[in-house]
Design an enzyme around this catalytic site. Structure first.
Site, PDB file in Angstrom:
ATOM      1  N   TYR A 146      45.279  24.279  61.385  1.00 47.97           N
ATOM      2  CA  TYR A 146      46.689  24.224  61.773  1.00 47.97           C
ATOM      3  C   TYR A 146      46.833  23.595  63.152  1.00 47.97           C
ATOM      4  O   TYR A 146      47.932  23.253  63.562  1.00 47.97           O
ATOM      5  CB  TYR A 146      47.283  25.643  61.735  1.00 47.97           C
ATOM      6  CG  TYR A 146      47.090  26.258  60.361  1.00 47.97           C
ATOM      7  CD1 TYR A 146      47.933  25.913  59.314  1.00 47.97           C
ATOM      8  CD2 TYR A 146      46.013  27.107  60.089  1.00 47.97           C
ATOM      9  CE1 TYR A 146      47.719  26.417  58.035  1.00 47.97           C
ATOM     10  CE2 TYR A 146      45.798  27.627  58.824  1.00 47.97           C
ATOM     11  CZ  TYR A 146      46.650  27.270  57.795  1.00 47.97           C
ATOM     12  OH  TYR A 146      46.436  27.751  56.530  1.00 47.97           O
ATOM     13  N   LYS A 199      34.730  28.674  54.137  1.00 46.33           N
ATOM     14  CA  LYS A 199      35.994  29.220  54.622  1.00 46.33           C
ATOM     15  C   LYS A 199      35.895  30.733  54.735  1.00 46.33           C
ATOM     16  O   LYS A 199      35.426  31.365  53.795  1.00 46.33           O
ATOM     17  CB  LYS A 199      37.082  28.834  53.627  1.00 46.33           C
ATOM     18  CG  LYS A 199      38.423  29.456  53.862  1.00 46.33           C
ATOM     19  CD  LYS A 199      39.356  29.084  52.761  1.00 46.33           C
ATOM     20  CE  LYS A 199      40.613  29.882  52.970  1.00 46.33           C
ATOM     21  NZ  LYS A 199      41.487  29.838  51.848  1.00 46.33           N
ATOM     22  N   ARG A 222      40.875  40.766  46.602  1.00 43.98           N
ATOM     23  CA  ARG A 222      40.255  39.605  45.966  1.00 43.98           C
ATOM     24  C   ARG A 222      38.721  39.694  45.965  1.00 43.98           C
ATOM     25  O   ARG A 222      38.027  38.696  45.896  1.00 43.98           O
ATOM     26  CB  ARG A 222      40.690  38.328  46.700  1.00 43.98           C
ATOM     27  CG  ARG A 222      42.201  38.143  46.854  1.00 43.98           C
ATOM     28  CD  ARG A 222      42.580  36.674  46.793  1.00 43.98           C
ATOM     29  NE  ARG A 222      43.841  36.320  47.421  1.00 43.98           N
ATOM     30  CZ  ARG A 222      45.055  36.584  46.928  1.00 43.98           C
ATOM     31  NH1 ARG A 222      45.179  37.260  45.811  1.00 43.98           N
ATOM     32  NH2 ARG A 222      46.137  36.170  47.568  1.00 43.98           N
ATOM     33  N   GLU A 230      26.586  29.376  45.363  1.00 44.34           N
ATOM     34  CA  GLU A 230      27.944  28.950  44.979  1.00 44.34           C
ATOM     35  C   GLU A 230      28.118  27.442  45.189  1.00 44.34           C
ATOM     36  O   GLU A 230      28.698  26.737  44.364  1.00 44.34           O
ATOM     37  CB  GLU A 230      28.997  29.700  45.817  1.00 44.34           C
ATOM     38  CG  GLU A 230      29.121  31.179  45.503  1.00 44.34           C
ATOM     39  CD  GLU A 230      29.962  31.464  44.253  1.00 44.34           C
ATOM     40  OE1 GLU A 230      30.400  30.508  43.585  1.00 44.34           O
ATOM     41  OE2 GLU A 230      30.178  32.647  43.952  1.00 44.34           O
ATOM     42  N   CYS A 249      45.017  35.519  42.020  1.00 41.41           N
ATOM     43  CA  CYS A 249      44.637  34.111  41.863  1.00 41.41           C
ATOM     44  C   CYS A 249      44.466  33.714  40.402  1.00 41.41           C
ATOM     45  O   CYS A 249      44.004  32.601  40.117  1.00 41.41           O
ATOM     46  CB  CYS A 249      43.333  33.833  42.605  1.00 41.41           C
ATOM     47  SG  CYS A 249      43.400  34.282  44.340  1.00 41.41           S
ATOM     48  N   LYS A 272      33.963  30.641  49.686  1.00 34.65           N
ATOM     49  CA  LYS A 272      35.176  31.228  50.246  1.00 34.65           C
ATOM     50  C   LYS A 272      34.991  32.734  50.294  1.00 34.65           C
ATOM     51  O   LYS A 272      34.777  33.385  49.269  1.00 34.65           O
ATOM     52  CB  LYS A 272      36.372  30.863  49.379  1.00 34.65           C
ATOM     53  CG  LYS A 272      37.667  31.506  49.842  1.00 34.65           C
ATOM     54  CD  LYS A 272      38.842  31.006  49.031  1.00 34.65           C
ATOM     55  CE  LYS A 272      40.123  31.699  49.434  1.00 34.65           C
ATOM     56  NZ  LYS A 272      41.264  31.239  48.645  1.00 34.65           N
ATOM     57  N   ARG A 310      49.054  34.542  54.056  1.00 34.63           N
ATOM     58  CA  ARG A 310      49.753  35.235  52.959  1.00 34.63           C
ATOM     59  C   ARG A 310      51.213  35.488  53.330  1.00 34.63           C
ATOM     60  O   ARG A 310      52.060  35.577  52.448  1.00 34.63           O
ATOM     61  CB  ARG A 310      48.987  36.493  52.555  1.00 34.63           C
ATOM     62  CG  ARG A 310      47.646  36.098  51.913  1.00 34.63           C
ATOM     63  CD  ARG A 310      46.756  37.274  51.550  1.00 34.63           C
ATOM     64  NE  ARG A 310      45.429  36.788  51.145  1.00 34.63           N
ATOM     65  CZ  ARG A 310      44.393  37.578  50.893  1.00 34.63           C
ATOM     66  NH1 ARG A 310      44.538  38.884  50.965  1.00 34.63           N
ATOM     67  NH2 ARG A 310      43.232  37.055  50.535  1.00 34.63           N
ATOM     68  N   CYS A 324      47.580  32.019  43.160  1.00 34.18           N
ATOM     69  CA  CYS A 324      48.131  33.180  43.889  1.00 34.18           C
ATOM     70  C   CYS A 324      49.529  32.931  44.436  1.00 34.18           C
ATOM     71  O   CYS A 324      50.310  33.867  44.566  1.00 34.18           O
ATOM     72  CB  CYS A 324      47.183  33.643  44.993  1.00 34.18           C
ATOM     73  SG  CYS A 324      46.898  32.433  46.281  1.00 34.18           S
TER      74      CYS A 324
HETATM   75  C1  PBG Z   1      44.409  30.619  48.090  1.00 33.81           C
HETATM   76  C2  PBG Z   1      44.209  30.270  49.510  1.00 33.81           C
HETATM   77  C3  PBG Z   1      44.212  31.158  50.601  1.00 33.81           C
HETATM   78  C4  PBG Z   1      44.009  30.373  51.742  1.00 33.81           C
HETATM   79  C5  PBG Z   1      43.897  29.056  51.323  1.00 33.81           C
HETATM   80  N1  PBG Z   1      43.991  29.019  49.937  1.00 33.81           N
HETATM   81  C6  PBG Z   1      44.494  32.596  50.702  1.00 33.81           C
HETATM   82  C7  PBG Z   1      43.792  33.624  49.970  1.00 33.81           C
HETATM   83  O1  PBG Z   1      42.702  33.465  49.433  1.00 33.81           O
HETATM   84  O2  PBG Z   1      44.402  34.696  49.933  1.00 33.81           O
HETATM   85  C8  PBG Z   1      43.943  30.896  53.151  1.00 33.81           C
HETATM   86  C9  PBG Z   1      44.100  29.891  54.221  1.00 33.81           C
HETATM   87  C10 PBG Z   1      44.371  30.455  55.553  1.00 33.81           C
HETATM   88  O3  PBG Z   1      44.269  31.678  55.795  1.00 33.81           O
HETATM   89  O4  PBG Z   1      44.697  29.665  56.449  1.00 33.81           O
HETATM   90  N2  PBG Z   1      45.324  29.746  47.488  1.00 33.81           N
END
Ligand code: PBG
Length: 306
Positions: free
Chosen positions: A297, A232, A201, A217, A114, A179, A189, A106
């Site tokens: 973070y 996540k 998505r 999954e 993605c 996820k 994003r 992505c």
């Molecule tokens: C996709 C990815 C995402 C995040 C980590 N890897 C974004 C998405 O699925 O749009 C989100 C991480 C975050 O929000 O801190 N490469």
């Protein structure tokens, strides 16, 4: 006495700091929706990884912000792209830091999806081929762990086979196994310039209402060779973390995502909440739910508080 009987403990060893690596030199640009988080050029990412290590955080997760984007995300496997360059630089200049790389398209596609698109649909298998190329190129750059975050089917097995065939048997896979299709990725994003230009998505990320599906999954990714599995986001999915940990007993990571971070930051900036206490309460809650690894973070700030 409280310290003696405390059930859940956090340690800096379980924290992973995400870094957003961009092109250029001397770039350290704050992400407006994520105070304290920056787009960093490669030398700045090295400085950040070194500072994190001094705080006690010894693992980083790299995301790339390439200048060149196209339909098939070809910068994802460019050996000189930001993630590959930062991996080499951090492994060389900050010994003792573990480098995990996010594997997804992505950030690399001009449409922000993605994978490879056929009209408004992602096509699974051609996308997996691209993800394999990206993972291999991260391994060649020296990544210790590759972390596929795309949620395509069969990608863990395909990446495992390609890594083994390429002589990277020692590179581990942390799969973003469960996820969810979450509103809490919004600030990410902004940080990674990876919002889809149309659609969403939901075809591949999970419905927030489902937990049984998360177990399926995770089971599938473990069967394909994942070494660690991830749930996540984290804070809204504590039950899922607990069930994944109890069901499989695997090293379980939880990603405290951008929106979860931004909410605490925003409330604290308004004086509505005690930031340090809210941060530690959130992180210990994720730990109590069963996470072994917390991607956040807040990693540096939390490690300093510990
Ligand atoms: C996709 C990815 C995402 C995040 C980590 N890897 C974004 C998405 O699925 O749009 C989100 C991480 C975050 O929000 O801190 N490469």
């Amino acid at each position: 006495m409280r310290a003696l009987v405390r059930e859940s403990r956090l340690s800096a060893d379980m924290l992973v700091l995400p870094l957003f690596v961009c092109e250029g030199r001397g770039v350290r640009r704050e992400v407006s929706s994520m105070p304290g988080v920056f787009n960093l050029s490669v030398e700045e990412a090295v400085i950040e990884a070194r500072a994190a290590q001094q705080d006690g955080v010894r693992s980083v997760l790299l995301f790339g912000l390439p200048e060149h984007k196209d339909e098939i995300g070809s910068s994802a496997y460019d050996p000189d792209a930001p993630v590959q360059a930062a991996t080499r630089a951090i492994k060389r200049e900050v010994p003792g830091t573990l480098v995990i790389t996010d594997v997804c398209l992505c950030e690399y596609t001009d449409h922000g999806h993605c994978g490879i698109m056929d009209g408004h649909d992602i096509v699974n298998d051609p996308t997996v081929e691209q993800l394999v190329r990206a993972a291999l190129s991260h391994a060649k750059a020296g990544a210790d762990i590759v972390a596929p975050s795309d949620m395509m089917d069969g990608r863990v097995g395909a990446i495992r086979t390609a890594l083994d065939d390429g002589g990277f048997q020692q590179v581990a896979i942390m799969s973003y196994a469960a996820k969810y299709c979450s509103a809490f990725y919004g600030p990410f994003r902004d940080a990674a310039a990876s919002a889809p230009k149309f659609g969403d998505r939901r075809s591949h990320q999970m419905d927030p209402a489902n937990a049984e599906e998360a177990l399926r999954e995770v089971e599938q990714d473990i069967a394909e060779g994942a070494d660690m599995v991830m749930v996540k986001p984290a804070a809204a999915y504590l039950d899922v973390i607990r069930r994944v940990k109890d069901t499989f007993g695997y090293p379980t990571a939880a990603y405290h995502v951008s929106g979860e971070y931004a909410m605490i930051k925003a409330a604290a900036r308004n004086g509505w909440i005690d930031e340090k206490r809210a941060m530690m309460e959130t992180l210990v809650g994720i730990r109590r739910a069963g996470a072994d690894i917390i991607i956040t973070y807040y990693a540096r700030e939390a490690a300093r508080s510990l």
